[in-house]
Write a protein that holds these residues in place. Structure first.
Motif, PDB file in Angstrom:
ATOM      1  N   GLU A   1       0.819  -1.216   0.000  1.00 34.24           N
ATOM      2  CA  GLU A   1       0.000   0.000   0.000  1.00 34.24           C
ATOM      3  C   GLU A   1       0.852   1.266   0.000  1.00 34.24           C
ATOM      4  OE1 GLU A   1      -2.766   2.460  -0.580  1.00 34.24           O
ATOM      5  OE2 GLU A   1      -3.432   0.401  -0.314  1.00 34.24           O
ATOM      6  N   PHE A   2       1.940   1.262   0.752  1.00 33.51           N
ATOM      7  CA  PHE A   2       2.731   2.485   0.882  1.00 33.51           C
ATOM      8  C   PHE A   2       4.062   2.429   0.156  1.00 33.51           C
ATOM      9  CE2 PHE A   2      -0.029   2.240   4.629  1.00 33.51           C
ATOM     10  CZ  PHE A   2      -0.788   3.363   4.384  1.00 33.51           C
ATOM     11  N   LEU A   3       4.352   1.304  -0.487  1.00 31.97           N
ATOM     12  CA  LEU A   3       5.539   1.214  -1.325  1.00 31.97           C
ATOM     13  C   LEU A   3       5.169   1.633  -2.745  1.00 31.97           C
ATOM     14  CD1 LEU A   3       7.047  -2.226  -0.184  1.00 31.97           C
ATOM     15  CD2 LEU A   3       7.428   0.050   0.786  1.00 31.97           C
ATOM     16  N   PRO A   4       6.115   2.176  -3.507  1.00 28.60           N
ATOM     17  CA  PRO A   4       5.798   2.631  -4.872  1.00 28.60           C
ATOM     18  C   PRO A   4       5.739   1.482  -5.875  1.00 28.60           C
ATOM     19  CG  PRO A   4       8.089   3.074  -4.370  1.00 28.60           C
ATOM     20  CD  PRO A   4       7.498   2.516  -3.116  1.00 28.60           C
ATOM     21  N   VAL A   5       4.940   0.453  -5.534  1.00 28.27           N
ATOM     22  CA  VAL A   5       4.870  -0.738  -6.392  1.00 28.27           C
ATOM     23  C   VAL A   5       3.430  -1.113  -6.774  1.00 28.27           C
ATOM     24  CG1 VAL A   5       7.032  -1.676  -5.503  1.00 28.27           C
ATOM     25  CG2 VAL A   5       4.882  -2.294  -4.387  1.00 28.27           C
ATOM     26  N   SER A   6       2.436  -0.395  -6.252  1.00 27.78           N
ATOM     27  CA  SER A   6       1.016  -0.581  -6.571  1.00 27.78           C
ATOM     28  C   SER A   6       0.375  -1.748  -5.832  1.00 27.78           C
ATOM     29  CB  SER A   6       0.775  -0.761  -8.074  1.00 27.78           C
ATOM     30  OG  SER A   6      -0.610  -0.941  -8.338  1.00 27.78           O
ATOM     31  N   SER A   7      -0.351  -1.427  -4.753  1.00 25.66           N
ATOM     32  CA  SER A   7      -1.075  -2.466  -4.008  1.00 25.66           C
ATOM     33  C   SER A   7      -2.214  -3.033  -4.844  1.00 25.66           C
ATOM     34  CB  SER A   7      -1.622  -1.890  -2.693  1.00 25.66           C
ATOM     35  OG  SER A   7      -2.532  -0.832  -2.940  1.00 25.66           O
ATOM     36  N   THR A   8      -2.947  -2.155  -5.558  1.00 22.49           N
ATOM     37  CA  THR A   8      -4.060  -2.622  -6.390  1.00 22.49           C
ATOM     38  C   THR A   8      -3.552  -3.557  -7.483  1.00 22.49           C
ATOM     39  OG1 THR A   8      -5.296  -0.587  -5.985  1.00 22.49           O
ATOM     40  CG2 THR A   8      -5.957  -1.908  -7.881  1.00 22.49           C
ATOM     41  N   GLY A   9      -2.447  -3.163  -8.115  1.00 24.57           N
ATOM     42  CA  GLY A   9      -1.876  -4.009  -9.160  1.00 24.57           C
ATOM     43  C   GLY A   9      -1.476  -5.372  -8.626  1.00 24.57           C
ATOM     44  N   HIS A  10      -0.872  -5.406  -7.449  1.00 18.45           N
ATOM     45  CA  HIS A  10      -0.465  -6.682  -6.868  1.00 18.45           C
ATOM     46  C   HIS A  10      -1.668  -7.546  -6.480  1.00 18.45           C
ATOM     47  CE1 HIS A  10       3.602  -5.130  -6.827  1.00 18.45           C
ATOM     48  NE2 HIS A  10       4.032  -6.305  -6.403  1.00 18.45           N
ATOM     49  N   LEU A  11      -2.728  -6.917  -6.004  1.00 14.47           N
ATOM     50  CA  LEU A  11      -3.934  -7.687  -5.663  1.00 14.47           C
ATOM     51  C   LEU A  11      -4.587  -8.271  -6.923  1.00 14.47           C
ATOM     52  CD1 LEU A  11      -5.460  -5.380  -2.897  1.00 14.47           C
ATOM     53  CD2 LEU A  11      -4.522  -7.673  -2.566  1.00 14.47           C
TER      54      LEU A  11
ATOM     55  N   VAL B   1      -2.611  -4.784 -18.248  1.00 15.81           N
ATOM     56  CA  VAL B   1      -2.429  -3.346 -18.007  1.00 15.81           C
ATOM     57  C   VAL B   1      -1.547  -3.142 -16.787  1.00 15.81           C
ATOM     58  CG1 VAL B   1      -3.609  -1.210 -17.346  1.00 15.81           C
ATOM     59  CG2 VAL B   1      -4.601  -2.679 -19.113  1.00 15.81           C
ATOM     60  N   VAL B   2      -1.794  -3.943 -15.741  1.00 13.40           N
ATOM     61  CA  VAL B   2      -0.988  -3.860 -14.518  1.00 13.40           C
ATOM     62  C   VAL B   2       0.481  -4.146 -14.829  1.00 13.40           C
ATOM     63  CG1 VAL B   2      -0.553  -4.916 -12.267  1.00 13.40           C
ATOM     64  CG2 VAL B   2      -2.907  -4.477 -13.003  1.00 13.40           C
ATOM     65  N   ALA B   3       0.740  -5.216 -15.582  1.00  9.38           N
ATOM     66  CA  ALA B   3       2.117  -5.606 -15.885  1.00  9.38           C
ATOM     67  C   ALA B   3       2.854  -4.500 -16.639  1.00  9.38           C
ATOM     68  CB  ALA B   3       2.123  -6.904 -16.691  1.00  9.38           C
ATOM     69  N   TRP B   4       2.212  -3.945 -17.669  1.00  5.84           N
ATOM     70  CA  TRP B   4       2.858  -2.872 -18.436  1.00  5.84           C
ATOM     71  C   TRP B   4       3.037  -1.616 -17.585  1.00  5.84           C
ATOM     72  CZ3 TRP B   4       5.656  -3.637 -22.431  1.00  5.84           C
ATOM     73  CH2 TRP B   4       5.361  -4.666 -23.335  1.00  5.84           C
ATOM     74  N   ALA B   5       2.063  -1.325 -16.720  1.00  4.77           N
ATOM     75  CA  ALA B   5       2.168  -0.150 -15.852  1.00  4.77           C
ATOM     76  C   ALA B   5       3.296  -0.312 -14.838  1.00  4.77           C
ATOM     77  CB  ALA B   5       0.845   0.088 -15.127  1.00  4.77           C
ATOM     78  N   LEU B   6       3.507  -1.532 -14.349  1.00  6.38           N
ATOM     79  CA  LEU B   6       4.629  -1.780 -13.438  1.00  6.38           C
ATOM     80  C   LEU B   6       5.956  -1.456 -14.123  1.00  6.38           C
ATOM     81  CD1 LEU B   6       3.573  -5.145 -11.729  1.00  6.38           C
ATOM     82  CD2 LEU B   6       3.856  -2.939 -10.592  1.00  6.38           C
ATOM     83  N   ILE B   7       6.098  -1.922 -15.360  1.00  7.09           N
ATOM     84  CA  ILE B   7       7.340  -1.679 -16.098  1.00  7.09           C
ATOM     85  C   ILE B   7       7.522  -0.188 -16.376  1.00  7.09           C
ATOM     86  CG2 ILE B   7       8.556  -2.094 -18.270  1.00  7.09           C
ATOM     87  CD1 ILE B   7       7.063  -4.845 -18.342  1.00  7.09           C
ATOM     88  N   ALA B   8       6.469   0.457 -16.885  1.00  7.76           N
ATOM     89  CA  ALA B   8       6.555   1.884 -17.207  1.00  7.76           C
ATOM     90  C   ALA B   8       6.853   2.712 -15.963  1.00  7.76           C
ATOM     91  CB  ALA B   8       5.251   2.346 -17.847  1.00  7.76           C
ATOM     92  N   GLY B   9       6.213   2.367 -14.856  1.00  4.77           N
ATOM     93  CA  GLY B   9       6.448   3.095 -13.613  1.00  4.77           C
ATOM     94  C   GLY B   9       7.869   2.918 -13.116  1.00  4.77           C
ATOM     95  N   GLY B  10       8.406   1.711 -13.253  1.00  6.90           N
ATOM     96  CA  GLY B  10       9.788   1.468 -12.844  1.00  6.90           C
ATOM     97  C   GLY B  10      10.771   2.302 -13.639  1.00  6.90           C
TER      98      GLY B  10
ATOM     99  N   PHE C   1      13.042  -0.139  -5.706  1.00  8.32           N
ATOM    100  CA  PHE C   1      11.635  -0.406  -6.021  1.00  8.32           C
ATOM    101  C   PHE C   1      11.393  -0.317  -7.531  1.00  8.32           C
ATOM    102  CE2 PHE C   1      11.822   1.349  -1.744  1.00  8.32           C
ATOM    103  CZ  PHE C   1      11.241   0.315  -1.030  1.00  8.32           C
ATOM    104  N   ALA C   2      12.131   0.559  -8.201  1.00  4.27           N
ATOM    105  CA  ALA C   2      12.007   0.664  -9.659  1.00  4.27           C
ATOM    106  C   ALA C   2      12.420  -0.649 -10.320  1.00  4.27           C
ATOM    107  CB  ALA C   2      12.866   1.815 -10.177  1.00  4.27           C
TER     108      ALA C   2
ATOM    109  N   ILE D   1      10.122  -3.379 -12.561  1.00  3.26           N
ATOM    110  CA  ILE D   1      10.448  -3.820 -13.924  1.00  3.26           C
ATOM    111  C   ILE D   1      10.512  -5.335 -13.999  1.00  3.26           C
ATOM    112  CG2 ILE D   1      12.254  -3.804 -15.691  1.00  3.26           C
ATOM    113  CD1 ILE D   1      12.879  -0.890 -14.704  1.00  3.26           C
ATOM    114  N   VAL D   2      11.192  -5.958 -13.037  1.00  2.00           N
ATOM    115  CA  VAL D   2      11.302  -7.419 -13.027  1.00  2.00           C
ATOM    116  C   VAL D   2       9.932  -8.060 -12.826  1.00  2.00           C
ATOM    117  CG1 VAL D   2      12.234  -9.396 -11.759  1.00  2.00           C
ATOM    118  CG2 VAL D   2      13.694  -7.419 -12.242  1.00  2.00           C
ATOM    119  N   ALA D   3       9.146  -7.531 -11.890  1.00  3.28           N
ATOM    120  CA  ALA D   3       7.812  -8.091 -11.618  1.00  3.28           C
ATOM    121  C   ALA D   3       6.903  -7.948 -12.833  1.00  3.28           C
ATOM    122  CB  ALA D   3       7.190  -7.414 -10.409  1.00  3.28           C
ATOM    123  N   GLY D   4       6.968  -6.793 -13.509  1.00  3.66           N
ATOM    124  CA  GLY D   4       6.139  -6.576 -14.691  1.00  3.66           C
ATOM    125  C   GLY D   4       6.489  -7.519 -15.821  1.00  3.66           C
ATOM    126  N   ILE D   5       7.792  -7.720 -16.059  1.00  3.31           N
ATOM    127  CA  ILE D   5       8.225  -8.645 -17.114  1.00  3.31           C
ATOM    128  C   ILE D   5       7.810 -10.073 -16.777  1.00  3.31           C
ATOM    129  CG2 ILE D   5      10.259  -9.677 -18.205  1.00  3.31           C
ATOM    130  CD1 ILE D   5      11.616  -6.909 -17.937  1.00  3.31           C
TER     131      ILE D   5
END
Length: 269
Positions: free
Chosen positions: A19-29, A114-123, A251-252, A256-260
Motif C-alpha cells: 500500500e505504501f511502497l511505490p509498487v502498486s497495491s491494487t496491481g499486486h492484488l 495493463v498492470v504488468a505494463w504499468a509496473l514496467i513503465a512506472g519502474g 523499487f524501480a 520492472i522485473v515483476a512486470g516482465i
C-alpha cells in the motif's frame, strides 16, 4: 490451514506490504487474483475494506504528528493550517476525477496485462526521475507551496491506472516538484488517508450489499484487516529508513522485473 483463510492472510500481507511502497497495491492484488485463481469480483469489496487496515497503521505510527497538527489548528498556528490545506488540496483532484471516471477505472481493474505494463513503465519512470532530480527545496509538508501541492494532486491521479501506484505517483510527483525524499514519502502516507477513505466510501455506497458475500464473510474481513494493519506498521518504518539512505531505485528495479515476469506468465496461460 484452510485454503480460504490462507487466501485471506496472503491478501492481507500483499495489501500491507504494497500500500505504501511505490509498487502498486491494487496491481499486486489483481495479479494475486490471477495467480491464486480465485474469483476477483467476489473478493473486490474485501480488498477495498482491508486497505483501511493499512491506513490505520499510518494513524498509529504518526499519531504525534496528527496530535500536534490538531493542537496547532486550535491555536490557529499557520503551519498547522498549511499542513491541513496541503492534504485537502492534493486530495481534491483524485476525488473529482475518480468520481468522473469511476466506471472506466473499474473496467481497468480486470486487466492484469495493463498492470504488468504499468509496473514496467512506472519502474522506468522512477529510475529517470531519480537521475534527474537533484534539488530538494521543501523539507516539510507545511512548507510545500500551494501551486506545487495542486501539481502533486493531479500527478497522483495517474494511479487510477492499476499498476502505476498511488504512493509511487505521489512521491515521484513531489520529488519532481522539489520536495525532499523523506517528506515526499510521508506526504504520500498522509495523503493516503483522505484518498483511501474517499475511495472506500464510494465503493461501500455503490456495492455495500456485496460487503459480506457467502464466500468471504465478516470473519475473513476482520482477519484481512488485522493482517494488513500489522504488516503495514512494519513496512512504513522500514520504507522511510530505506529511501532516506538509498532512494527509490530498488523499487524501480523490482517493478520492472515483476512486470516482465507477469507478462511472461500471462502469455503462457
Amino acid at each position: 490451514m484452510d485454503l480460504h483463510y490462507l487466501t485471506v492472510i496472503l491478501l492481507g500481507i500483499v495489501e500491507g506490504l504494497t500500500e505504501f511502497l511505490p509498487v502498486s497495491s491494487t496491481g499486486h492484488l489483481i495479479l494475486a487474483s490471477e495467480l491464486l485463481g480465485y474469483d476477483a469480483s467476489t473478493w473486490a469489496m474485501f480488498n477495498v475494506v482491508i486497505q483501511l487496515g493499512a491506513i490505520l497503521a499510518v494513524v498509529v505510527l504518526y499519531w504525534r504528528t496528527f496530535w500536534a497538527v490538531g493542537m496547532g489548528l486550535l491555536r490557529r498556528e499557520p503551519a498547522s493550517w498549511r499542513f491541513l490545506r496541503n492534504l485537502l488540496v492534493a486530495f481534491i483532484p483524485a476525488a473529482v476525477i475518480g468520481l468522473a471516471l469511476h466506471n472506466y477505472i473499474e473496467e481497468l481493474l480486470g486487466a492484469p496485462r495493463v498492470v504488468a505494463w504499468a509496473l514496467i513503465a512506472g519502474g522506468i519512470a522512477i529510475l529517470g526521475i531519480e537521475r534527474m532530480v537533484k534539488e530538494n527545496r521543501f523539507h516539510g509538508i507545511a512548507d510545500i507551496p500551494f501551486v506545487r501541492v495542486v501539481g502533486i494532486g493531479f500527478i497522483q491521479c495517474l494511479a487510477m491506472i492499476p499498476g502505476i501506484s498511488r504512493s509511487g505517483a505521489t512521491i515521484m510527483g513531489a520529488l519532481t516538484l522539489g520536495v525532499e525524499r523523506r517528506t515526499a514519502a510521508e506526504f504520500s502516507f498522509f495523503l493516503a488517508i483522505p484518498t483511501m477513505l474517499g475511495a472506500t466510501t464510494l465503493e461501500l455506497l455503490k456495492n455495500g450489499d456485496k460487503l459480506t458475500s457467502a464466500t468471504v464473510g465478516w470473519g475473513s474481513i476482520v482477519l484481512g484487516f488485522i493482517v494488513s494493519f500489522i504488516v503495514a506498521l512494519l513496512v512504513i518504518k522500514w520504507f522511510v529508513g530505506l529511501v532516506s539512505r538509498h532512494g527509490f531505485a530498488p523499487f524501480a528495479w523490482y517493478r520492472i522485473v515483476a512486470g516482465i515476469a507477469a507478462l511472461a506468465w500471462l502469455s503462457l496461460r
